[in-house]
Enzyme design. Structure first.
Site, PDB file in Angstrom:
ATOM      1  N   GLU A 181      45.317 -33.179   3.237  1.00  0.00           N
ATOM      2  CA  GLU A 181      45.144 -33.350   1.793  1.00  0.00           C
ATOM      3  C   GLU A 181      43.713 -33.794   1.507  1.00  0.00           C
ATOM      4  O   GLU A 181      43.032 -33.235   0.651  1.00  0.00           O
ATOM      5  CB  GLU A 181      46.142 -34.392   1.294  1.00  0.00           C
ATOM      6  CG  GLU A 181      46.007 -34.730  -0.177  1.00  0.00           C
ATOM      7  CD  GLU A 181      46.839 -35.937  -0.573  1.00  0.00           C
ATOM      8  OE1 GLU A 181      47.049 -36.120  -1.783  1.00  0.00           O
ATOM      9  OE2 GLU A 181      47.265 -36.708   0.316  1.00  0.00           O
ATOM     10  N   HIS A 182      43.265 -34.833   2.201  1.00  0.00           N
ATOM     11  CA  HIS A 182      41.899 -35.343   2.082  1.00  0.00           C
ATOM     12  C   HIS A 182      41.202 -35.217   3.432  1.00  0.00           C
ATOM     13  O   HIS A 182      41.755 -35.636   4.447  1.00  0.00           O
ATOM     14  CB  HIS A 182      41.881 -36.816   1.672  1.00  0.00           C
ATOM     15  CG  HIS A 182      42.663 -37.126   0.435  1.00  0.00           C
ATOM     16  ND1 HIS A 182      43.936 -37.672   0.475  1.00  0.00           N
ATOM     17  CD2 HIS A 182      42.361 -36.959  -0.873  1.00  0.00           C
ATOM     18  CE1 HIS A 182      44.382 -37.832  -0.755  1.00  0.00           C
ATOM     19  NE2 HIS A 182      43.449 -37.415  -1.593  1.00  0.00           N
ATOM     20  N   ASP A 239      39.822 -40.255  -5.763  1.00  0.00           N
ATOM     21  CA  ASP A 239      41.111 -40.721  -6.279  1.00  0.00           C
ATOM     22  C   ASP A 239      40.995 -41.184  -7.724  1.00  0.00           C
ATOM     23  O   ASP A 239      41.966 -41.071  -8.493  1.00  0.00           O
ATOM     24  CB  ASP A 239      41.625 -41.895  -5.435  1.00  0.00           C
ATOM     25  CG  ASP A 239      42.546 -41.445  -4.323  1.00  0.00           C
ATOM     26  OD1 ASP A 239      42.879 -40.259  -4.267  1.00  0.00           O
ATOM     27  OD2 ASP A 239      42.930 -42.304  -3.500  1.00  0.00           O
TER      28      ASP A 239
END
Length: 429
Positions: free
Chosen positions: A326-327, A360
């Site tokens: 995801e990251h 984020d």
């Protein structure tokens, strides 16, 4: 603290097992989700009240709060917090506004013009998690592109706090986004409500938002059983950091823990060509984890995580592409040397001073991203996620003469005479 595996000693089966996450081998999550969805379908609002009392320990009098209550909650937070949310809102807006572009019309041949035009999805549902951590940033990440796209109706679901309301930060985001009603529903039941509709909650055309394994399972289930689409399967959060001797172990450990504190089922993966970095990062993890308010959650996530030792950064990137994080953080001096090898990743953070936390919250990019290796096939949420691109075409008399014979031949070879005739009658006319 991180179990270490040697990349070159892993069999393909072992590699597959390491990159597998969020499985439901006993089907227990699916069974629970199926029960919740069916209950919401059968009992509507009554099921939502019951599940909120069961899971959130809140006995609601109504399933939503409206503009006056949202406004009162929004003004309850400090100006410093309001300003931080405004900066994040503005940066997210700037980044996403650039994604809405008008495409050119194309003449594929003389007299034949084709093009696409964007239309917003009419009714969208935004799921804002509120379990162990309430995430106003997610509200902004979903609400901003929905507003830019021009969606006519935006339905927002967020689990209630113990007082039966939402917190002031979520309320202030609603104010910034001009959202006048928030439904106090969480978990799989919120997904079911938006997918099927109830007396109170409108049915939507597409559902957006991350969540735990129950929320993710509910999203994939309703997509398969209704005409409601979803953004992507976005479950427990994860990060993969590629590090080398130039990396700062303090920074790397902090980034791993930033992901680990999301939830016990989160994963934080370190991939490096340096044994000393693994040792130093483990030392930093032990030092930094003790001071975290969510230390217990972070420890459980770290226990579910690991380090991979590779011969070089080429192998490190090969593992990353297999994991499809995801990251992805490239905590390297010379990150430019391997960015062209990135194939599978939701969002990428480059260099020593680019923490995943920036994405984020406030750099501008979207943090609603594919997890569990779905980055191999999905991109993160964007304005494109909230629109449909409809194709148009126009053919002139010259165009039908130019294109018609080709269409006639192709229709005939496929045995579709009516298709051919639709062209032939125009050519004769």
């Amino acid at each position: 603290m991180l179990n270490t595996y040697n990349y070159n000693e892993l069999s393909q089966d072992a590699l597959n097992q390491l990159t597998l996450r969020n499985t439901d081998p006993a089907n227990t999550i699916q069974e629970s989700v199926d029960h919740i969805i069916q209950s919401v379908r059968d009992r509507g609002d009554a099921a939502l009240f019951d599940f909120t009392e069961q899971f959130d320990k809140v006995k609601l009098q109504k399933l939503y709060i409206e503009e006056d209550e949202i406004q009162a909650l929004a003004t309850s937070i400090g100006r410093e917090q309001q300003r931080a949310l405004e900066i994040a809102f503005n940066n997210i807006y700037k980044f996403h506004q650039n994604q809405l572009r008008k495409e050119k019309k194309i003449d594929t041949m003389q007299g034949v013009t084709c093009w696409r035009e964007a239309r917003p999805i009419e009714r969208v549902g935004l799921y804002v998690p509120g379990g162990s951590a309430v995430l106003p940033s997610t509200f902004l990440m979903l609400g901003v592109p929905a507003r830019i796209a021009g969606c006519r109706e935006i339905v927002v679901c967020c689990p209630p706090q113990a007082n039966g309301l939402i917190n002031g930060y979520i309320a202030y985001c609603a104010y910034l986004l001009k959202i006048k009603r928030i439904y106090l529903i969480g978990g799989a039941q919120a997904i079911a409500a938006m997918a099927y509709g109830t007396a109170t909650v409108p049915k939507v055309d597409k559902i957006f938002g991350p969540g735990n394994q129950f929320v993710t399972k509910a999203k994939t289930t309703v997509q398969a059983t209704t005409n409601t689409a979803i953004d992507m399967p976005a479950g427990p959060s994860e990060v993969l950091i590629i590090a080398d001797r130039t990396s700062n172990p303090v920074f790397v450990a902090a980034d791993l823990l930033a992901q680990a504190e999301h939830g016990k089922d989160s994963q934080a993966i370190l991939v490096t060509d340096s044994e000393s970095i693994i040792k130093e990062v483990n030392q930093q993890l032990a030092k930094q984890i003790d001071i975290l308010p969510r230390a217990e959650i972070a420890r459980a996530a770290i226990a579910n995580s690991y380090a991979i030792l590779c011969n070089d950064l080429i192998d490190a990137m090969a593992f990353s592409n297999a994991y499809a994080p995801e990251h992805l953080i490239l905590a390297l001096d010379n990150w430019q040397s391997i960015t062209n090898r990135i194939i599978n990743a939701g969002s990428v953070f480059l260099g020593h001073l680019t923490p995943e936390s920036a994405g984020d919250y406030a750099s501008g990019t979207n943090h609603t991203l594919p997890t569990s290796a779905y980055a191999k096939a999905y991109a993160g949420v964007s304005v494109d996620s909230f629109i449909k691109k409809i194709t148009f075409q126009h053919i002139t008399s010259d165009g039908i003469k130019q294109l018609g014979p080709t269409v006639e031949i192709l229709a005939e070879l496929e045995g579709l005479q009516a298709h051919k005739n639709a062209v032939s009658v125009r050519l004769k006319g």
